[in-house]
Design an enzyme around this catalytic site. Structure first.
Site, PDB file in Angstrom:
ATOM      1  N   CYS A 102      -4.673   2.501  -3.699  1.00  0.00           N
ATOM      2  CA  CYS A 102      -3.401   2.959  -3.092  1.00  0.00           C
ATOM      3  C   CYS A 102      -2.281   1.956  -3.311  1.00  0.00           C
ATOM      4  O   CYS A 102      -1.402   1.790  -2.450  1.00  0.00           O
ATOM      5  CB  CYS A 102      -3.563   3.260  -1.598  1.00  0.00           C
ATOM      6  SG  CYS A 102      -4.662   4.626  -1.284  1.00  0.00           S
ATOM      7  N   LYS A 162     -10.634  -1.080  10.240  1.00  0.00           N
ATOM      8  CA  LYS A 162     -10.726  -2.243   9.353  1.00  0.00           C
ATOM      9  C   LYS A 162     -11.062  -3.503  10.147  1.00  0.00           C
ATOM     10  O   LYS A 162     -11.082  -4.599   9.623  1.00  0.00           O
ATOM     11  CB  LYS A 162      -9.416  -2.420   8.588  1.00  0.00           C
ATOM     12  CG  LYS A 162      -9.167  -1.257   7.614  1.00  0.00           C
ATOM     13  CD  LYS A 162      -7.951  -1.470   6.781  1.00  0.00           C
ATOM     14  CE  LYS A 162      -7.462  -0.206   6.103  1.00  0.00           C
ATOM     15  NZ  LYS A 162      -8.257   0.197   4.945  1.00  0.00           N
ATOM     16  N   HIS A 185       0.870  -1.186   0.000  1.00  0.00           N
ATOM     17  CA  HIS A 185       0.000   0.000   0.000  1.00  0.00           C
ATOM     18  C   HIS A 185       0.903   1.232   0.000  1.00  0.00           C
ATOM     19  O   HIS A 185       2.013   1.191   0.535  1.00  0.00           O
ATOM     20  CB  HIS A 185      -0.830  -0.052   1.280  1.00  0.00           C
ATOM     21  CG  HIS A 185      -1.906   0.972   1.403  1.00  0.00           C
ATOM     22  ND1 HIS A 185      -1.658   2.248   1.809  1.00  0.00           N
ATOM     23  CD2 HIS A 185      -3.245   0.897   1.185  1.00  0.00           C
ATOM     24  CE1 HIS A 185      -2.794   2.929   1.847  1.00  0.00           C
ATOM     25  NE2 HIS A 185      -3.781   2.126   1.470  1.00  0.00           N
ATOM     26  N   ASP A 206       2.810  -4.845   7.967  1.00  0.00           N
ATOM     27  CA  ASP A 206       1.635  -3.986   7.846  1.00  0.00           C
ATOM     28  C   ASP A 206       0.405  -4.879   7.977  1.00  0.00           C
ATOM     29  O   ASP A 206       0.045  -5.608   7.047  1.00  0.00           O
ATOM     30  CB  ASP A 206       1.673  -3.271   6.484  1.00  0.00           C
ATOM     31  CG  ASP A 206       0.369  -2.575   6.141  1.00  0.00           C
ATOM     32  OD1 ASP A 206      -0.586  -2.636   6.939  1.00  0.00           O
ATOM     33  OD2 ASP A 206       0.293  -1.979   5.042  1.00  0.00           O
ATOM     34  N   GLN A 212      -4.794  -5.139   6.918  1.00  0.00           N
ATOM     35  CA  GLN A 212      -5.823  -6.031   6.373  1.00  0.00           C
ATOM     36  C   GLN A 212      -5.850  -7.390   7.047  1.00  0.00           C
ATOM     37  O   GLN A 212      -6.615  -8.257   6.624  1.00  0.00           O
ATOM     38  CB  GLN A 212      -5.598  -6.226   4.859  1.00  0.00           C
ATOM     39  CG  GLN A 212      -5.755  -4.967   4.039  1.00  0.00           C
ATOM     40  CD  GLN A 212      -7.196  -4.459   4.007  1.00  0.00           C
ATOM     41  OE1 GLN A 212      -8.148  -5.201   4.284  1.00  0.00           O
ATOM     42  NE2 GLN A 212      -7.363  -3.198   3.660  1.00  0.00           N
TER      43      GLN A 212
HETATM   44  N1  PMP Z   1      -1.943  -0.781   4.496  1.00  0.00           N
HETATM   45  C1  PMP Z   1      -2.932  -1.482   3.931  1.00  0.00           C
HETATM   46  C2  PMP Z   1      -2.650  -2.849   3.412  1.00  0.00           C
HETATM   47  C3  PMP Z   1      -4.195  -0.935   3.840  1.00  0.00           C
HETATM   48  O1  PMP Z   1      -5.196  -1.624   3.272  1.00  0.00           O
HETATM   49  C4  PMP Z   1      -4.441   0.361   4.348  1.00  0.00           C
HETATM   50  C5  PMP Z   1      -5.812   1.017   4.240  1.00  0.00           C
HETATM   51  N2  PMP Z   1      -6.388   0.914   2.987  1.00  0.00           N
HETATM   52  C6  PMP Z   1      -3.388   1.040   4.948  1.00  0.00           C
HETATM   53  C7  PMP Z   1      -2.160   0.434   5.010  1.00  0.00           C
HETATM   54  C8  PMP Z   1      -3.577   2.400   5.541  1.00  0.00           C
HETATM   55  O2  PMP Z   1      -4.451   2.331   6.624  1.00  0.00           O
HETATM   56  P1  PMP Z   1      -5.059   3.656   7.284  1.00  0.00           P
HETATM   57  O3  PMP Z   1      -5.599   4.466   6.141  1.00  0.00           O
HETATM   58  O4  PMP Z   1      -6.116   3.168   8.200  1.00  0.00           O
HETATM   59  O5  PMP Z   1      -3.925   4.341   7.972  1.00  0.00           O
END
Ligand code: PMP
Length: 415
Positions: A373, A235, A132, A209, A212
């Site tokens: 993203c 999430k 991401h 990370d 998910q």
């Molecule tokens: N890493 C992953 C794999 C994600 O799916 C996301 C959110 N889409 C993020 C990081 C960022 O998370 P947040 O926007 O809650 O900080």
């Protein structure tokens, strides 16, 4: 996927009873039934989480720490009690939980406070091709400043990590490794245990990370062996704008502060300030107390259902959903790795993901369209965007059928 060591027996799984706990699921959208399949972006919240947040503001709200009055004590107890609860989830000490606004802020904290002071020109930060943006850009920012480099391991055609390709990139210049546990775009579950073992053999710190994974896979942080793990409450059936960094205490104790302000100091004078201990050293300013309380309630809720039960249900839906989508002409699934979480990402020959998503919305189907993203990953697959349907425990067969029916209608409209 392993069950969490909760000590609780999961209640018998009654999907209707689960759904009834999520008030938003009966909301009409475009005048009809909602099929909420955008769970990788954010999950909906059960009554118990809503009640915990509401209850905090009704009965406990004040500012935390330095409490001399009753409400301030209640707020501190609620906030620090949430830290205990979250620490228990990851089997760590409470000092190893730093509250953040979510995964993004947690990764930035590690990039700036842990890695930046150690980084030298020519050093490499090893990522994967499915990260991401929030697990790419913070590393790029510190790398650019220090003359270091971000390197990304290849992704195979089915969306799995090319583990041999990743291993081949490990070398004496590798200073740090960051990897997504479960890909938000493809659902791929990465072999983080194997990766951490390889990194440890070379003494390289690893960040996982877990944005998910936290609502789908049990994470015992010491058993995982990572140095850092990041997650976002929203999430995992919790509130938005809240999350945490789970980190080895030895790292936190050695890390300098990165945000200055109230609560993170021990003493302040105009000549010099000294720092509070971890984790408070990293939590400058009035924190999101209700966020902490809501996240703790969300973890209680997940535990009451059972992460093993949740994972089994989502897997069943993934199998059924994948079969339904396979029947739709011109639909190509992106991400078919053997070890895959509850995400169905696809493109269609009839039109752009954005147009398909817009039509799905007309039929009450909420999906995400775009690059999610993960622009480098989209480039790897040669697509500008995908349609992504992602599952949570409250999804049912009807949601999948609503998606499939709407996709057939979209195909006809765009043909
Ligand atoms: N890493 C992953 C794999 C994600 O799916 C996301 C959110 N889409 C993020 C990081 C960022 O998370 P947040 O926007 O809650 O900080």
């Amino acid at each position: 996927m392993n069950a969490p060591a909760t000590g609780l027996t999961p209640a018998a799984f009654d999907l209707d009873a689960i759904r009834a706990q999520f008030p938003i699921l009966i909301e009409k959208v475009r005048g009809g039934r909602l099929a909420y399949l955008d769970n990788a972006a954010t999950t909906q919240k059960p009554e118990s989480v809503l009640a915990a947040i509401d209850g905090y503001y009704r009965h406990q709200n004040s500012n935390v720490h330095r409490a001399v009055h009753d409400l301030a004590e209640r707020a501190t107890t609620a906030y620090e009690g949430a830290r205990d609860r979250i620490a228990r989830w990851f089997t760590v000490a409470r000092e190893e939980i730093v509250f953040t606004r979510g995964t993004t802020e947690a990764i930035n904290l590690v990039a700036y406070s842990f890695l930046r002071p150690r980084l030298k020109p020519g050093d490499e930060i090893l990522l994967t091709g499915m990260e991401h943006h929030s697990n790419i850009v913070p590393w790029q920012l510190v790398a650019a400043e220090k003359g270091a480099k971000v390197v990304a391991a290849p992704v195979l055609d089915d969306g799995a990590l090319d583990f041999d390709g990743w291993t081949a990139l490990l070398n004496e210049r590798t200073k740090f490794i960051a990897v997504v546990h479960v890909s938000n775009s493809l659902g791929t579950v990465n072999p983080v245990e194997k990766m951490i073992a390889a990194a440890k053999a070379r003494g390289i710190p690893v960040l996982v990370d877990g944005a998910q994974s936290v609502a789908h896979i049990a994470v015992d942080f010491p058993a995982l062996g990572a140095d850092f793990f990041t997650c976002s409450a929203h999430k995992a059936y919790g509130p938005t704008g809240f999350g945490c960094l789970v980190a080895k205490r030895e790292h936190l104790d050695a890390m300098p502060p990165w945000h200055g302000g109230g609560d993170m100091i021990r003493t302040v004078s105009f000549e010099e300030s000294t720092w509070n201990e971890a984790p408070y050293r990293f939590e400058a300013g009035t924190p999101d107390m209700a966020g902490a309380v809501g996240f703790a309630a969300a973890l209680d809720w997940i535990e009451s259902v059972g992460l093993d039960v949740i994972a089994a249900h989502e897997h069943q839906l993934l199998v059924e959903g994948t079969a339904l989508l396979a029947e739709i002409p011109g639909l190509r699934m992106i991400g078919t790795a053997a070890n895959k979480g509850s995400v169905m990402s696809f493109v269609m020959t009839v039109g752009h993901a954005q147009d398909i998503g817009t039509i799905l919305d007309q039929y009450g189907v909420a999906v995400r369209t775009g690059h999610h993203c993960t622009m480098p990953l989209m480039a790897r697959f040669g697509v500008p965007a995908t349609v992504r349907a992602s599952l949570a425990v409250y999804n049912n067969r009807e949601d999948l059928e609503q998606l499939a029916t709407a996709l057939i209608k979209a195909s006809r409209m765009l043909a």
